[in-house]
Motif scaffolding. Structure first.
Motif, PDB file in Angstrom:
ATOM      1  N   ARG A 137     -15.872 -40.594  34.416  1.00  0.00           N
ATOM      2  CA  ARG A 137     -15.623 -39.436  35.273  1.00  0.00           C
ATOM      3  C   ARG A 137     -15.731 -38.195  34.400  1.00  0.00           C
ATOM      4  O   ARG A 137     -15.124 -38.122  33.329  1.00  0.00           O
ATOM      5  CB  ARG A 137     -14.220 -39.518  35.878  1.00  0.00           C
ATOM      6  N   PHE A 138     -16.514 -37.225  34.847  1.00  0.00           N
ATOM      7  CA  PHE A 138     -16.740 -36.011  34.064  1.00  0.00           C
ATOM      8  C   PHE A 138     -15.994 -34.834  34.667  1.00  0.00           C
ATOM      9  O   PHE A 138     -15.959 -34.662  35.887  1.00  0.00           O
ATOM     10  CB  PHE A 138     -18.241 -35.713  33.981  1.00  0.00           C
ATOM     11  N   ARG A 139     -15.391 -34.043  33.788  1.00  0.00           N
ATOM     12  CA  ARG A 139     -14.721 -32.807  34.188  1.00  0.00           C
ATOM     13  C   ARG A 139     -15.242 -31.689  33.303  1.00  0.00           C
ATOM     14  O   ARG A 139     -15.430 -31.875  32.096  1.00  0.00           O
ATOM     15  CB  ARG A 139     -13.206 -32.934  34.028  1.00  0.00           C
ATOM     16  N   LEU A 140     -15.449 -30.540  33.887  1.00  0.00           N
ATOM     17  CA  LEU A 140     -15.968 -29.386  33.159  1.00  0.00           C
ATOM     18  C   LEU A 140     -14.822 -28.610  32.531  1.00  0.00           C
ATOM     19  O   LEU A 140     -13.783 -28.396  33.168  1.00  0.00           O
ATOM     20  CB  LEU A 140     -16.753 -28.492  34.127  1.00  0.00           C
ATOM     21  N   ILE A 161     -24.378 -27.740  37.177  1.00  0.00           N
ATOM     22  CA  ILE A 161     -24.331 -28.749  38.240  1.00  0.00           C
ATOM     23  C   ILE A 161     -25.390 -29.822  38.015  1.00  0.00           C
ATOM     24  O   ILE A 161     -25.140 -31.022  38.195  1.00  0.00           O
ATOM     25  CB  ILE A 161     -24.458 -28.122  39.659  1.00  0.00           C
ATOM     26  N   ASN A 162     -26.587 -29.420  37.571  1.00  0.00           N
ATOM     27  CA  ASN A 162     -27.655 -30.399  37.295  1.00  0.00           C
ATOM     28  C   ASN A 162     -27.264 -31.311  36.134  1.00  0.00           C
ATOM     29  O   ASN A 162     -27.529 -32.517  36.157  1.00  0.00           O
ATOM     30  CB  ASN A 162     -28.967 -29.684  36.969  1.00  0.00           C
ATOM     31  N   THR A 163     -26.629 -30.714  35.111  1.00  0.00           N
ATOM     32  CA  THR A 163     -26.202 -31.498  33.952  1.00  0.00           C
ATOM     33  C   THR A 163     -25.144 -32.511  34.348  1.00  0.00           C
ATOM     34  O   THR A 163     -25.210 -33.685  33.974  1.00  0.00           O
ATOM     35  CB  THR A 163     -25.647 -30.560  32.858  1.00  0.00           C
ATOM     36  N   LEU A 164     -24.142 -32.071  35.094  1.00  0.00           N
ATOM     37  CA  LEU A 164     -23.066 -32.975  35.518  1.00  0.00           C
ATOM     38  C   LEU A 164     -23.610 -34.104  36.393  1.00  0.00           C
ATOM     39  O   LEU A 164     -23.205 -35.264  36.244  1.00  0.00           O
ATOM     40  CB  LEU A 164     -21.978 -32.195  36.251  1.00  0.00           C
ATOM     41  N   ASP A 165     -24.536 -33.772  37.301  1.00  0.00           N
ATOM     42  CA  ASP A 165     -25.147 -34.801  38.153  1.00  0.00           C
ATOM     43  C   ASP A 165     -25.893 -35.840  37.311  1.00  0.00           C
ATOM     44  O   ASP A 165     -25.806 -37.042  37.560  1.00  0.00           O
ATOM     45  CB  ASP A 165     -26.096 -34.176  39.170  1.00  0.00           C
ATOM     46  N   TYR A 207     -16.455 -32.757  40.548  1.00  0.00           N
ATOM     47  CA  TYR A 207     -16.136 -33.012  39.135  1.00  0.00           C
ATOM     48  C   TYR A 207     -14.778 -32.469  38.707  1.00  0.00           C
ATOM     49  O   TYR A 207     -14.057 -33.124  37.969  1.00  0.00           O
ATOM     50  CB  TYR A 207     -17.245 -32.447  38.236  1.00  0.00           C
ATOM     51  N   GLY A 208     -14.453 -31.283  39.133  1.00  0.00           N
ATOM     52  CA  GLY A 208     -13.214 -30.648  38.697  1.00  0.00           C
ATOM     53  C   GLY A 208     -13.438 -29.795  37.466  1.00  0.00           C
ATOM     54  O   GLY A 208     -14.363 -30.040  36.671  1.00  0.00           O
ATOM     55  N   VAL A 209     -12.600 -28.792  37.336  1.00  0.00           N
ATOM     56  CA  VAL A 209     -12.738 -27.834  36.241  1.00  0.00           C
ATOM     57  C   VAL A 209     -11.388 -27.669  35.548  1.00  0.00           C
ATOM     58  O   VAL A 209     -10.365 -27.476  36.202  1.00  0.00           O
ATOM     59  CB  VAL A 209     -13.227 -26.460  36.773  1.00  0.00           C
ATOM     60  N   ILE A 210     -11.419 -27.772  34.223  1.00  0.00           N
ATOM     61  CA  ILE A 210     -10.249 -27.488  33.398  1.00  0.00           C
ATOM     62  C   ILE A 210     -10.454 -26.093  32.825  1.00  0.00           C
ATOM     63  O   ILE A 210     -11.488 -25.822  32.197  1.00  0.00           O
ATOM     64  CB  ILE A 210     -10.119 -28.521  32.256  1.00  0.00           C
ATOM     65  N   VAL A 211      -9.488 -25.204  33.048  1.00  0.00           N
ATOM     66  CA  VAL A 211      -9.605 -23.819  32.586  1.00  0.00           C
ATOM     67  C   VAL A 211      -8.579 -23.565  31.490  1.00  0.00           C
ATOM     68  O   VAL A 211      -7.386 -23.830  31.667  1.00  0.00           O
ATOM     69  CB  VAL A 211      -9.395 -22.821  33.748  1.00  0.00           C
ATOM     70  N   TYR A 212      -9.071 -23.055  30.350  1.00  0.00           N
ATOM     71  CA  TYR A 212      -8.171 -22.715  29.246  1.00  0.00           C
ATOM     72  C   TYR A 212      -8.137 -21.199  29.069  1.00  0.00           C
ATOM     73  O   TYR A 212      -9.102 -20.508  29.391  1.00  0.00           O
ATOM     74  CB  TYR A 212      -8.598 -23.412  27.944  1.00  0.00           C
ATOM     75  N   PRO A 213      -7.015 -20.665  28.581  1.00  0.00           N
ATOM     76  CA  PRO A 213      -6.879 -19.213  28.449  1.00  0.00           C
ATOM     77  C   PRO A 213      -7.771 -18.639  27.353  1.00  0.00           C
ATOM     78  O   PRO A 213      -7.925 -19.257  26.300  1.00  0.00           O
ATOM     79  CB  PRO A 213      -5.397 -19.024  28.106  1.00  0.00           C
ATOM     80  N   ARG A 214      -8.344 -17.486  27.640  1.00  0.00           N
ATOM     81  CA  ARG A 214      -9.080 -16.721  26.637  1.00  0.00           C
ATOM     82  C   ARG A 214      -8.432 -15.345  26.548  1.00  0.00           C
ATOM     83  O   ARG A 214      -8.088 -14.771  27.585  1.00  0.00           O
ATOM     84  CB  ARG A 214     -10.552 -16.538  27.034  1.00  0.00           C
ATOM     85  N   PRO A 215      -8.275 -14.813  25.349  1.00  0.00           N
ATOM     86  CA  PRO A 215      -7.641 -13.506  25.200  1.00  0.00           C
ATOM     87  C   PRO A 215      -8.335 -12.444  26.054  1.00  0.00           C
ATOM     88  O   PRO A 215      -9.563 -12.344  26.057  1.00  0.00           O
ATOM     89  CB  PRO A 215      -7.804 -13.190  23.705  1.00  0.00           C
ATOM     90  N   ARG A 220     -24.186 -21.636  39.848  1.00  0.00           N
ATOM     91  CA  ARG A 220     -24.911 -22.407  40.857  1.00  0.00           C
ATOM     92  C   ARG A 220     -24.044 -23.560  41.355  1.00  0.00           C
ATOM     93  O   ARG A 220     -23.531 -24.346  40.572  1.00  0.00           O
ATOM     94  CB  ARG A 220     -26.219 -22.947  40.261  1.00  0.00           C
ATOM     95  N   GLU A 221     -23.897 -23.640  42.680  1.00  0.00           N
ATOM     96  CA  GLU A 221     -23.117 -24.686  43.343  1.00  0.00           C
ATOM     97  C   GLU A 221     -21.710 -24.833  42.756  1.00  0.00           C
ATOM     98  O   GLU A 221     -21.223 -25.938  42.510  1.00  0.00           O
ATOM     99  CB  GLU A 221     -23.867 -26.028  43.302  1.00  0.00           C
ATOM    100  N   ALA A 222     -21.058 -23.689  42.568  1.00  0.00           N
ATOM    101  CA  ALA A 222     -19.714 -23.667  41.983  1.00  0.00           C
ATOM    102  C   ALA A 222     -18.738 -24.528  42.769  1.00  0.00           C
ATOM    103  O   ALA A 222     -17.951 -25.292  42.179  1.00  0.00           O
ATOM    104  CB  ALA A 222     -19.204 -22.230  41.894  1.00  0.00           C
ATOM    105  N   GLN A 223     -18.789 -24.453  44.086  1.00  0.00           N
ATOM    106  CA  GLN A 223     -17.844 -25.217  44.905  1.00  0.00           C
ATOM    107  C   GLN A 223     -18.047 -26.726  44.732  1.00  0.00           C
ATOM    108  O   GLN A 223     -17.091 -27.496  44.682  1.00  0.00           O
ATOM    109  CB  GLN A 223     -17.951 -24.830  46.383  1.00  0.00           C
ATOM    110  N   ARG A 224     -19.301 -27.148  44.615  1.00  0.00           N
ATOM    111  CA  ARG A 224     -19.563 -28.582  44.442  1.00  0.00           C
ATOM    112  C   ARG A 224     -19.092 -29.068  43.067  1.00  0.00           C
ATOM    113  O   ARG A 224     -18.629 -30.199  42.919  1.00  0.00           O
ATOM    114  CB  ARG A 224     -21.044 -28.907  44.648  1.00  0.00           C
TER     115      ARG A 224
END
Length: 195
Positions: A100-103, A86-90, A126-134, A117-121
């Motif tokens: 615009r940054f997305r994680l 969260i500190n890095t994105l801020d 910012y938004g989160v892109i989730v990719y599959p991991r085995p 830390r501050e997952a909801q924020r």
């Protein structure tokens, strides 16, 4: 506004799976660019056998050289440790107000995302892109602020590469061009040469 995907990690070492994912996200239009962000230390992991930051950064530089729309970001190396996303994105949002940054995280990290830390924020701002991991099915895939990508799954990990190199295996085809040569030239990940 340019969309930048932030793919953070220890990159110990960076491998083809990282580069394939970054390339996929750009080419399939999820983001305009991906920044590979080197993490000095993950607060949820033990430091362990992490190579020095500059060696890992050198490998990232080699990997990203000539890669379309993939860059490296070393901002966390100068931030207080341990570094929190969260500190890095801020800080990135403050430094680059025109972007615009997305994680970008794997489904393994998404499974424990509520511990961040501050997952909801992160999701809200910012938004989160989730990719599959085995081995990590994507849970709660309709959460607000997150997007699942159907990126190809690669069964390659940095741990696998380190262990294989320690056993004398040739990892040239598992790493971006030039990275294996750097590892061999610098005698990295060999049990007798720990630094």
């Amino acid at each position: 506004m340019e969309n930048i995907g932030i793919l953070g990690g220890s990159f110990n070492p960076v491998h083809i799976g990282h580069m394939m994912l970054a390339s996929y996200l750009v080419q399939w239009g999820y983001v305009d660019k991906v920044w590979l962000m080197l993490s000095p230390r993950n607060p949820l992991k033990e430091p362990g056998e992490l190579l020095p930051d500059m060696k890992r950064l050198s490998m990232l530089s080699i990997a990203a050289k000539g890669a379309p729309d993939i860059d490296i970001c070393d901002i966390e190396l100068s931030m207080p440790k341990p570094s929190y996303t969260i500190n890095t994105l801020d800080l990135l949002a403050e430094r680059y107000p025109d972007r615009r940054f997305r994680l970008i995280i794997g489904s393994d990290n998404w499974a424990i995302f509520d511990r961040w830390r501050e997952a909801q924020r992160i999701l809200d701002d910012y938004g989160v892109i989730v990719y599959p991991r085995p081995g990590y099915p994507i849970v709660n895939e309709h959460a607000a602020g997150m997007e699942v990508v159907d990126a190809p799954m690669v069964h390659v990990s940095s741990t696998f590469i380190r262990n294989a190199i320690a056993k004398g295996r040739n990892m040239n085809y598992f790493l971006p061009a030039g990275v294996y040569k750097y590892i061999i030239d610098n005698r990295l990940y060999r049990p007798s040469d720990k630094k």
